[in-house]
Design an enzyme around this catalytic site. Sequence first.
Site: not given
Length: 288
Positions: A54, A98, A121
């Site tokens: 990422k 994460q 997200d």
Amino acid sequence: MAARVIDGKALALTIREGIAKDSAELHARTGVKPGLAVILVGEDPASKLYVKNKQKACDAAGIYVDEHKLPASTTQDELLALIKRVNANPLVHGILVQLPLPKQIDSKVILDAVSPLKDADGFHPYNMGRLVEGMALFTPCTPKGVIKMIESTGVAIEGKRAVVVGRSNIVGKPAALLLLHRNATVTVCHSKTKDLPAVCREAEILVVAIGKARFVTADMVREGAVVIDVGVNRLEDGTFVGDVDFGPVSQKAGWISPVPGGVGPMTIAMLLDNTVESAKRTAGLQSR
Ligand code: NDP
């Protein structure tokens, strides 16, 4: 006839080039450089690899990365304090925590603490609620990528019979909502669904997200269907396969996404997209 393969890697690359252009234009016009806070707690090798990928993608797209690597012993209060700081950091337009987090930390508490205005997200209940209304500020990355993949085939979603197998909050449910908002007739299946093969066979669009290697076999697929395989399953020999039995199913489907090289790269591209869209909103520009 063999199905056409939906090349998520190539599609993601094209999308990322567009995002890099958008990001550079935004910076030049307004001085706002999109920024993503990336928070990794602990030493999980898979998580470390995801975060590295990422970060690389952000660098290539001209997105500033505010990196936070914390030890596995981090307490929930310490992580909450960090979230509070990045929520307030004007250089950050998206926040990625994460998952999974170490067991002393309640993921729900942490995800709920992320500002809904920086929820790259799309996991915050505020954005989930707005997603139900069809007005999410941030759409969860994986389902957003799934829709882009279906759209890339040129097959219209409107009026189609769509079946989503899996009902998690991060994939199955939002994917079903996005299909519904595009006027598909949607059925959501799960572990208690009766006669799953018969339900799947009705699907003109079949999205599978359950986490079981090669679970969906050719007899469960309608001739000519668009099949999107979200699953990622590591076999004993270290290779990765999806939830769909790719070889036989690709002889029956019209379109099929592979694993690897399908939904995975699209998820990362959508994270960048969400971050740049958020930066545009901060700069007072209309997002796409
Ligand atoms: P979850 O484990 O949270 O959810 C799995 C879902 O599958 C549940 O709703 C479960 O039903 C359903 N399910 C399990 N077994 C069956 C069965 N035999 N028949 C029908 N339904 C079943 O998984 P996620 O949604 O988080 O992830 C799904 C897969 O997608 C995983 O392989 C994951 O690694 C992958 N993934 C890939 C991403 C990418 O970027 N490529 C991103 C996110 C996930 P029930 O609710 O009844 O338990």
